[in-house]
Scaffold this motif. Structure first.
Motif, PDB file in Angstrom:
ATOM      1  N   MET A   1      -6.904   0.395  -1.552  1.00 24.94           N
ATOM      2  CA  MET A   1      -5.668   1.031  -1.995  1.00 24.94           C
ATOM      3  C   MET A   1      -5.966   2.191  -2.930  1.00 24.94           C
ATOM      4  O   MET A   1      -5.341   3.262  -2.857  1.00 24.94           O
ATOM      5  CB  MET A   1      -4.770  -0.008  -2.687  1.00 24.94           C
ATOM      6  CG  MET A   1      -3.323   0.428  -2.839  1.00 24.94           C
ATOM      7  SD  MET A   1      -2.308  -0.797  -3.726  1.00 24.94           S
ATOM      8  CE  MET A   1      -2.391  -2.167  -2.586  1.00 24.94           C
ATOM      9  N   ALA A   2      -6.940   1.999  -3.815  1.00 18.76           N
ATOM     10  CA  ALA A   2      -7.340   3.075  -4.714  1.00 18.76           C
ATOM     11  C   ALA A   2      -7.846   4.274  -3.927  1.00 18.76           C
ATOM     12  O   ALA A   2      -7.521   5.426  -4.248  1.00 18.76           O
ATOM     13  CB  ALA A   2      -8.418   2.575  -5.678  1.00 18.76           C
TER      14      ALA A   2
ATOM     15  N   ALA B   1      -2.885   0.416  -7.975  1.00 17.09           N
ATOM     16  CA  ALA B   1      -3.947   0.081  -7.018  1.00 17.09           C
ATOM     17  C   ALA B   1      -4.388  -1.358  -7.210  1.00 17.09           C
ATOM     18  O   ALA B   1      -4.991  -1.707  -8.225  1.00 17.09           O
ATOM     19  CB  ALA B   1      -5.134   1.029  -7.199  1.00 17.09           C
ATOM     20  N   GLN B   2      -4.099  -2.196  -6.233  1.00 14.16           N
ATOM     21  CA  GLN B   2      -4.439  -3.615  -6.315  1.00 14.16           C
ATOM     22  C   GLN B   2      -5.760  -3.946  -5.631  1.00 14.16           C
ATOM     23  O   GLN B   2      -6.310  -5.034  -5.844  1.00 14.16           O
ATOM     24  CB  GLN B   2      -3.320  -4.449  -5.681  1.00 14.16           C
ATOM     25  CG  GLN B   2      -1.967  -4.249  -6.334  1.00 14.16           C
ATOM     26  CD  GLN B   2      -1.966  -4.673  -7.797  1.00 14.16           C
ATOM     27  OE1 GLN B   2      -2.393  -5.780  -8.128  1.00 14.16           O
ATOM     28  NE2 GLN B   2      -1.494  -3.790  -8.664  1.00 14.16           N
TER      29      GLN B   2
ATOM     30  N   ALA C   1      -2.609   4.836 -11.495  1.00 18.02           N
ATOM     31  CA  ALA C   1      -3.767   4.048 -11.067  1.00 18.02           C
ATOM     32  C   ALA C   1      -3.511   2.554 -11.149  1.00 18.02           C
ATOM     33  O   ALA C   1      -4.107   1.778 -10.392  1.00 18.02           O
ATOM     34  CB  ALA C   1      -4.991   4.421 -11.897  1.00 18.02           C
TER      35      ALA C   1
ATOM     36  N   LEU D   1      -8.756   5.255 -11.489  1.00 15.50           N
ATOM     37  CA  LEU D   1      -8.863   4.378 -10.326  1.00 15.50           C
ATOM     38  C   LEU D   1     -10.223   3.696 -10.249  1.00 15.50           C
ATOM     39  O   LEU D   1     -10.435   2.813  -9.421  1.00 15.50           O
ATOM     40  CB  LEU D   1      -8.636   5.177  -9.036  1.00 15.50           C
ATOM     41  CG  LEU D   1      -7.204   5.630  -8.751  1.00 15.50           C
ATOM     42  CD1 LEU D   1      -7.192   6.641  -7.604  1.00 15.50           C
ATOM     43  CD2 LEU D   1      -6.296   4.451  -8.424  1.00 15.50           C
TER      44      LEU D   1
ATOM     45  N   HIS E   1       0.829  -1.198   0.000  1.00 17.85           N
ATOM     46  CA  HIS E   1       0.000   0.000   0.000  1.00 17.85           C
ATOM     47  C   HIS E   1       0.871   1.258   0.000  1.00 17.85           C
ATOM     48  O   HIS E   1       0.587   2.224  -0.719  1.00 17.85           O
ATOM     49  CB  HIS E   1      -0.926   0.005   1.220  1.00 17.85           C
ATOM     50  CG  HIS E   1      -2.132  -0.854   1.072  1.00 17.85           C
ATOM     51  ND1 HIS E   1      -3.418  -0.377   1.274  1.00 17.85           N
ATOM     52  CD2 HIS E   1      -2.284  -2.150   0.746  1.00 17.85           C
ATOM     53  CE1 HIS E   1      -4.285  -1.355   1.080  1.00 17.85           C
ATOM     54  NE2 HIS E   1      -3.608  -2.453   0.773  1.00 17.85           N
TER      55      HIS E   1
ATOM     56  N   ALA F   1       2.289   2.186  -3.393  1.00 16.36           N
ATOM     57  CA  ALA F   1       1.286   2.786  -4.268  1.00 16.36           C
ATOM     58  C   ALA F   1       0.961   4.211  -3.847  1.00 16.36           C
ATOM     59  O   ALA F   1       0.807   5.105  -4.686  1.00 16.36           O
ATOM     60  CB  ALA F   1       0.025   1.928  -4.272  1.00 16.36           C
TER      61      ALA F   1
ATOM     62  N   GLU G   1      -7.012   5.127  -0.856  1.00 16.63           N
ATOM     63  CA  GLU G   1      -5.879   5.754  -0.183  1.00 16.63           C
ATOM     64  C   GLU G   1      -5.064   6.606  -1.157  1.00 16.63           C
ATOM     65  O   GLU G   1      -4.616   7.705  -0.810  1.00 16.63           O
ATOM     66  CB  GLU G   1      -4.991   4.683   0.435  1.00 16.63           C
ATOM     67  CG  GLU G   1      -5.634   3.934   1.584  1.00 16.63           C
ATOM     68  CD  GLU G   1      -4.997   2.584   1.854  1.00 16.63           C
ATOM     69  OE1 GLU G   1      -5.440   1.904   2.785  1.00 16.63           O
ATOM     70  OE2 GLU G   1      -4.056   2.199   1.113  1.00 16.63           O
ATOM     71  N   MET G   2      -4.864   6.100  -2.359  1.00 17.53           N
ATOM     72  CA  MET G   2      -4.100   6.843  -3.359  1.00 17.53           C
ATOM     73  C   MET G   2      -4.820   8.138  -3.747  1.00 17.53           C
ATOM     74  O   MET G   2      -4.193   9.190  -3.895  1.00 17.53           O
ATOM     75  CB  MET G   2      -3.863   5.963  -4.583  1.00 17.53           C
ATOM     76  CG  MET G   2      -2.946   4.787  -4.322  1.00 17.53           C
ATOM     77  SD  MET G   2      -2.895   3.634  -5.718  1.00 17.53           S
ATOM     78  CE  MET G   2      -2.060   4.635  -6.957  1.00 17.53           C
TER      79      MET G   2
END
Length: 236
Positions: free
Chosen positions: A188-189, A183-184, A180, A218, A123, A126, A191-192
């Motif tokens: 995570m997306a 982001a797994q 983007a 994302l 995380h 990313a 948070e980014m």
């Protein structure tokens, strides 16, 4: 690469971003984010006049972002603070979606503040990629500033792989789609996007356009994006 440690230091370096006032402990598994959310407060009164703290994060951000963020800070600071904000936003959105659809209570979001070390590192990597890209969104980082950032980051980490990766990211053309792809998971997306939102000046057309495109790449649900936006807006 110990990206987690470096990212945590960067986020704590500027009190007005996600600074630390002494309690940087992470929430324990099962602890409600609301229990930790009472620490929202103003730790950067007067930072607008003095600009950002010296160092890598100051070079990344530029003084206008200090003026935008002002006293927005979380007293427990750093990566844990980002995780708690993402947890609350994602949890609110998830609960609305699942309860509306099935009437069932959702499981707890697996944000960076409540994961085992290996996943925290993933995380963090990313999020740091998103931070670097967001800092470049207004085009203010030139070659001289890249060299200064490299030198400042080298003071925080002695990992040659990490330093080489950061240097490559600083030199990469700005590409929201490439960011983007890191982001797994949906968390995570979130948070980014949240880290990017904290860094960009939404009054700047270039930065706002970047943020909109990052959200699209994302594949953030509009409701989740609204919750993330609201988390930032609610910070005093």
């Amino acid at each position: 690469m110990d990206t987690r440690s470096l990212l945590d230091q960067l986020l704590k370096a500027v009190p007005g971003l996600l600074g630390n006032a002494g309690n940087s402990s992470q929430p324990r598994n099962g602890e409600r984010s609301a229990d930790r959310d009472s620490g929202l407060g103003s730790l950067l009164s007067g930072a607008a006049g003095g600009g950002l703290a010296a160092g890598a994060i100051g070079l990344l951000l530029g003084s206008k972002k200090a003026r935008k963020l002002g006293g927005k800070a979380l007293t427990y600071g750093g990566l844990a603070a980002l995780g708690v904000m993402a947890y609350k936003a994602y949890g609110n959105w998830q609960q609305q979606q699942q309860v509306a659809a099935t009437g069932a209570a959702p499981g707890a979001p697996q944000t960076v503040d409540r994961l085992p070390p290996a996943q925290v590192e993933q995380h963090s990597h990313a999020i740091l990629q998103a931070v670097i890209a967001a800092a470049k969104a207004d085009g203010h980082i030139d070659e001289r500033e890249r060299q200064l950032i490299d030198a400042e980051v080298a003071k925080l980490s002695h990992d040659p792989q990490l330093l080489a990766w950061i240097d490559r990211e600083l030199h990469q053309p700005l590409d929201p789609a490439a960011v983007a792809r890191a982001a797994q998971t949906p968390e995570m997306a979130a948070e980014m996007y949240l880290a990017s939102l904290l860094l960009v000046d939404e009054q700047n057309f270039m930065e706002r356009a970047y943020l909109d495109e990052l959200s699209r790449q994302l594949r953030l649900d509009p409701g989740l994006r609204s919750e993330l936006d609201r988390q930032v807006q609610q910070v005093p």
